[in-house]
Design a protein around this motif. Structure first.
Motif, PDB file in Angstrom:
ATOM      1  N   LYS A 134       0.823  -1.218   0.000  1.00  0.00           N
ATOM      2  CA  LYS A 134       0.000   0.000   0.000  1.00  0.00           C
ATOM      3  C   LYS A 134       0.855   1.266   0.000  1.00  0.00           C
ATOM      4  O   LYS A 134       0.537   2.234  -0.679  1.00  0.00           O
ATOM      5  CB  LYS A 134      -0.949  -0.007   1.195  1.00  0.00           C
ATOM      6  CG  LYS A 134      -2.081  -1.019   1.019  1.00  0.00           C
ATOM      7  CD  LYS A 134      -3.018  -1.021   2.208  1.00  0.00           C
ATOM      8  CE  LYS A 134      -4.242  -1.897   1.946  1.00  0.00           C
ATOM      9  NZ  LYS A 134      -5.037  -2.082   3.163  1.00  0.00           N
ATOM     10  N   THR A 135       1.936   1.257   0.776  1.00  0.00           N
ATOM     11  CA  THR A 135       2.799   2.451   0.772  1.00  0.00           C
ATOM     12  C   THR A 135       3.552   2.521  -0.561  1.00  0.00           C
ATOM     13  O   THR A 135       3.783   3.610  -1.085  1.00  0.00           O
ATOM     14  CB  THR A 135       3.798   2.438   1.951  1.00  0.00           C
ATOM     15  OG1 THR A 135       4.451   1.170   1.962  1.00  0.00           O
ATOM     16  CG2 THR A 135       3.129   2.674   3.270  1.00  0.00           C
ATOM     17  N   GLY A 136       3.889   1.355  -1.102  1.00  0.00           N
ATOM     18  CA  GLY A 136       4.560   1.313  -2.411  1.00  0.00           C
ATOM     19  C   GLY A 136       3.701   1.971  -3.471  1.00  0.00           C
ATOM     20  O   GLY A 136       4.180   2.698  -4.336  1.00  0.00           O
ATOM     21  N   ARG A 137       2.415   1.753  -3.381  1.00  0.00           N
ATOM     22  CA  ARG A 137       1.484   2.352  -4.344  1.00  0.00           C
ATOM     23  C   ARG A 137       1.547   3.884  -4.254  1.00  0.00           C
ATOM     24  O   ARG A 137       1.529   4.577  -5.265  1.00  0.00           O
ATOM     25  CB  ARG A 137       0.081   1.847  -4.023  1.00  0.00           C
ATOM     26  CG  ARG A 137      -0.886   2.074  -5.123  1.00  0.00           C
ATOM     27  CD  ARG A 137      -2.201   1.431  -4.795  1.00  0.00           C
ATOM     28  NE  ARG A 137      -3.187   1.814  -5.790  1.00  0.00           N
ATOM     29  CZ  ARG A 137      -4.441   1.453  -5.748  1.00  0.00           C
ATOM     30  NH1 ARG A 137      -4.877   0.695  -4.764  1.00  0.00           N
ATOM     31  NH2 ARG A 137      -5.283   1.839  -6.671  1.00  0.00           N
ATOM     32  N   LEU A 138       1.651   4.385  -3.005  1.00  0.00           N
ATOM     33  CA  LEU A 138       1.760   5.839  -2.828  1.00  0.00           C
ATOM     34  C   LEU A 138       3.041   6.384  -3.459  1.00  0.00           C
ATOM     35  O   LEU A 138       3.123   7.542  -3.848  1.00  0.00           O
ATOM     36  CB  LEU A 138       1.753   6.195  -1.327  1.00  0.00           C
ATOM     37  CG  LEU A 138       0.491   5.843  -0.527  1.00  0.00           C
ATOM     38  CD1 LEU A 138       0.712   6.062   0.956  1.00  0.00           C
ATOM     39  CD2 LEU A 138      -0.671   6.703  -1.035  1.00  0.00           C
ATOM     40  N   LEU A 139       4.042   5.501  -3.542  1.00  0.00           N
ATOM     41  CA  LEU A 139       5.326   5.927  -4.109  1.00  0.00           C
ATOM     42  C   LEU A 139       5.394   5.664  -5.619  1.00  0.00           C
ATOM     43  O   LEU A 139       6.432   5.850  -6.245  1.00  0.00           O
ATOM     44  CB  LEU A 139       6.478   5.173  -3.414  1.00  0.00           C
ATOM     45  CG  LEU A 139       6.625   5.417  -1.910  1.00  0.00           C
ATOM     46  CD1 LEU A 139       7.638   4.457  -1.304  1.00  0.00           C
ATOM     47  CD2 LEU A 139       7.037   6.862  -1.638  1.00  0.00           C
ATOM     48  N   GLY A 140       4.296   5.166  -6.158  1.00  0.00           N
ATOM     49  CA  GLY A 140       4.243   4.913  -7.602  1.00  0.00           C
ATOM     50  C   GLY A 140       4.822   3.566  -8.003  1.00  0.00           C
ATOM     51  O   GLY A 140       5.151   3.347  -9.175  1.00  0.00           O
ATOM     52  N   LEU A 141       4.979   2.647  -7.052  1.00  0.00           N
ATOM     53  CA  LEU A 141       5.543   1.335  -7.385  1.00  0.00           C
ATOM     54  C   LEU A 141       4.414   0.361  -7.738  1.00  0.00           C
ATOM     55  O   LEU A 141       3.337   0.410  -7.158  1.00  0.00           O
ATOM     56  CB  LEU A 141       6.336   0.773  -6.193  1.00  0.00           C
ATOM     57  CG  LEU A 141       7.425   1.702  -5.626  1.00  0.00           C
ATOM     58  CD1 LEU A 141       8.071   1.078  -4.390  1.00  0.00           C
ATOM     59  CD2 LEU A 141       8.485   1.979  -6.691  1.00  0.00           C
ATOM     60  N   ALA A 142       4.695  -0.539  -8.660  1.00  0.00           N
ATOM     61  CA  ALA A 142       3.675  -1.507  -9.085  1.00  0.00           C
ATOM     62  C   ALA A 142       3.483  -2.574  -8.012  1.00  0.00           C
ATOM     63  O   ALA A 142       4.376  -2.832  -7.196  1.00  0.00           O
ATOM     64  CB  ALA A 142       4.088  -2.151 -10.399  1.00  0.00           C
ATOM     65  N   TYR A 143       2.311  -3.205  -8.034  1.00  0.00           N
ATOM     66  CA  TYR A 143       1.990  -4.280  -7.096  1.00  0.00           C
ATOM     67  C   TYR A 143       2.667  -5.583  -7.537  1.00  0.00           C
ATOM     68  O   TYR A 143       2.658  -5.874  -8.726  1.00  0.00           O
ATOM     69  CB  TYR A 143       0.463  -4.473  -7.056  1.00  0.00           C
ATOM     70  CG  TYR A 143       0.033  -5.629  -6.193  1.00  0.00           C
ATOM     71  CD1 TYR A 143      -0.169  -5.437  -4.835  1.00  0.00           C
ATOM     72  CD2 TYR A 143      -0.119  -6.897  -6.736  1.00  0.00           C
ATOM     73  CE1 TYR A 143      -0.542  -6.497  -4.038  1.00  0.00           C
ATOM     74  CE2 TYR A 143      -0.482  -7.952  -5.942  1.00  0.00           C
ATOM     75  CZ  TYR A 143      -0.690  -7.751  -4.591  1.00  0.00           C
ATOM     76  OH  TYR A 143      -1.040  -8.804  -3.806  1.00  0.00           O
ATOM     77  N   PRO A 144       3.213  -6.384  -6.671  1.00  0.00           N
ATOM     78  CA  PRO A 144       3.431  -6.161  -5.243  1.00  0.00           C
ATOM     79  C   PRO A 144       4.721  -5.370  -5.030  1.00  0.00           C
ATOM     80  O   PRO A 144       5.734  -5.639  -5.673  1.00  0.00           O
ATOM     81  CB  PRO A 144       3.577  -7.593  -4.698  1.00  0.00           C
ATOM     82  CG  PRO A 144       4.159  -8.372  -5.835  1.00  0.00           C
ATOM     83  CD  PRO A 144       3.711  -7.706  -7.101  1.00  0.00           C
ATOM     84  N   ALA A 145       4.672  -4.415  -4.127  1.00  0.00           N
ATOM     85  CA  ALA A 145       5.777  -3.471  -4.000  1.00  0.00           C
ATOM     86  C   ALA A 145       6.948  -4.002  -3.172  1.00  0.00           C
ATOM     87  O   ALA A 145       8.066  -3.489  -3.269  1.00  0.00           O
ATOM     88  CB  ALA A 145       5.257  -2.172  -3.394  1.00  0.00           C
ATOM     89  N   GLY A 146       6.694  -5.042  -2.355  1.00  0.00           N
ATOM     90  CA  GLY A 146       7.738  -5.530  -1.437  1.00  0.00           C
ATOM     91  C   GLY A 146       9.098  -5.721  -2.092  1.00  0.00           C
ATOM     92  O   GLY A 146      10.106  -5.151  -1.632  1.00  0.00           O
ATOM     93  N   PRO A 147       9.187  -6.516  -3.172  1.00  0.00           N
ATOM     94  CA  PRO A 147      10.503  -6.761  -3.772  1.00  0.00           C
ATOM     95  C   PRO A 147      11.173  -5.485  -4.292  1.00  0.00           C
ATOM     96  O   PRO A 147      12.391  -5.331  -4.191  1.00  0.00           O
ATOM     97  CB  PRO A 147      10.188  -7.705  -4.942  1.00  0.00           C
ATOM     98  CG  PRO A 147       8.873  -8.328  -4.606  1.00  0.00           C
ATOM     99  CD  PRO A 147       8.126  -7.329  -3.787  1.00  0.00           C
ATOM    100  N   GLN A 148      10.363  -4.547  -4.812  1.00  0.00           N
ATOM    101  CA  GLN A 148      10.958  -3.294  -5.322  1.00  0.00           C
ATOM    102  C   GLN A 148      11.435  -2.421  -4.175  1.00  0.00           C
ATOM    103  O   GLN A 148      12.463  -1.755  -4.272  1.00  0.00           O
ATOM    104  CB  GLN A 148       9.921  -2.528  -6.124  1.00  0.00           C
ATOM    105  CG  GLN A 148       9.472  -3.269  -7.355  1.00  0.00           C
ATOM    106  CD  GLN A 148       8.221  -2.633  -7.911  1.00  0.00           C
ATOM    107  OE1 GLN A 148       8.295  -1.586  -8.545  1.00  0.00           O
ATOM    108  NE2 GLN A 148       7.075  -3.233  -7.634  1.00  0.00           N
TER     109      GLN A 148
END
Ligand code: KG4
Ligand code: ZN
Length: 346
Positions: A181-195
């Motif tokens: 969810k925070t990754g999404r705020l940063l513009g990262l694609a789902y799933p953001a964990g690995p990025q």
């Protein structure tokens, strides 16, 4: 399984992965051998929408399930003869996805006249640690297990295979969910964990000091939903959200989440005199988390061995489901099994 060695077919379809695996286990084995492990995922279809659309995930499960099982069975000459039992995830998860695996498993069990074993997905993540790999043997009880995935964050005490006690879990977002969810705020694609892991690599300073919820609460509960607000506030500041800032935010985010996971896991390990610490679930694929746990064991001068599944077995797979079935769950027949999306710890 009453023969000397047995083969179990595992099936996992609780979310967006369609997985099948064959394990081989001797009757009194302390670990199982993985013979095949096939995972198909509809992840790329969900990346654009920023999260999983259950309807799409279920439809993809239907497409993948037969080819994935066929592929997994290729390691056996005559699967119908050789398979001793069929293990399937019955929950927790998305009902549409779960039903595809459960109904397929029931059909195979009926046609082949085999026993079927219902497996709790969460137990599966813990049991990925009992799959043979080159450097890990000898899990001893009592063990403390931390499950950290996209849907769950739970701490459990395993006194033995049959006595598993839930100590605490998240009150809101799971750790993986917080990354996504925070990754999404940063513009990262789902799933953001690995990025987030990649972006944070190389950063050494925690600039943002995000909140570490419930870190001193004295219990084994977690709460990660507040991190969304903290990250949102950062993204709304006037400073440009360039790569450097995003990387620094990712690092601080990992620090906040990992500090809480580590503090509570070691508190539980000490309180219950754990002889092993087991990690499992998608977030434990994160190498920084692994290093932080190892570092803490050194800092605390503990001699408790840490077990983390091979990276490909941290995220959803069917090998862990077959393994949990072997050690932990009872055989039944195809008429006595059904999907249970709300399944949790007893
Ligand atoms: O266990 P899993 O495959 O599915 C569930 O049962 O939920 O876990 C998926 C979660 C996602 O939230 C994903 O962002 C997170 O695991 N994840 C990671 C990493 N790889 C996957 N989080 C942090 N670092 C990683 N390397
Ligand atoms: Zn999972």
């Amino acid at each position: 399984m009453n023969k000397g060695a047995g083969y179990i077919l595992g099936i996992e379809t609780s979310c967006d992965e369609t997985a099948a695996a064959i394990i081989k286990a001797d009757k009194n084995a302390k670990q199982v051998t993985l013979l095949s492990n096939v995972v198909a995922t509809s992840l790329s279809l969900h990346a654009a929408t920023g999260g999983i659309i259950p309807e799409i995930a279920a439809r993809e499960q239907v497409k993948f399930i037969i080819p994935v099982i066929q592929e997994a069975l290729k390691v056996l000459k005559n699967p119908q003869e050789e398979i001793d039992a069929i293990a399937v995830t019955v929950g927790p998860g998305l009902i549409g996805s779960l039903l595809v695996g459960v109904e397929t498993a029931r059909s195979i069990a009926y046609v082949w006249n085999k026993p079927i074993i219902a497996v709790n997905h969460l137990f599966g993540h813990i049991y990925a640690n009992w799959i043979k790999s080159e450097n890990k043997t000898g899990i001893e009880f009592p063990a403390i297990a931390l499950i950290v995935s996209g849907g769950h964050t739970d701490l459990v005490l395993m006194k033995n295979h049959k006595d598993i006690l839930w100590l605490g879990g998240t009150r809101d977002d799971a750790a993986g969910e917080a990354f996504d969810k925070t990754g999404r705020l940063l513009g990262l694609a789902y799933p953001a964990g690995p990025q987030i892991e990649k972006l944070a690599t190389g950063i050494e300073k925690d600039i943002y000091h995000f909140p570490k919820p419930l870190i001193g609460s004295g219990d084994f509960d977690f709460s990660f939903s507040g991190l969304k607000t903290a990250v949102l506030r950062e993204t709304q500041k006037n400073e440009k959200l360039n790569n450097e800032r995003i990387s620094n935010i990712c690092y601080s985010l990992q620090e906040a989440i990992f500090d809480v996971l580590i503090k509570k896991t070691f508190k539980a390990a000490k309180e219950y005199n754990a002889k092993s610490i087991l990690l499992g679930g998608g977030v434990t694929a994160n190498q920084t988390l692994k290093q932080r746990f190892e570092l803490e064991i050194g800092n605390l001068k503990l001699e408790i061995p840490l077990f983390i599944p091979e990276k490909r077995l941290c995220t959803d797979n069917a090998a862990m489901i077959a393994t949990a079935a072997f050690f932990n769950q009872a055989e039944t027949d195809w008429q006595n099994i059904s999907a249970n999306p709300e399944l949790y710890f007893d």
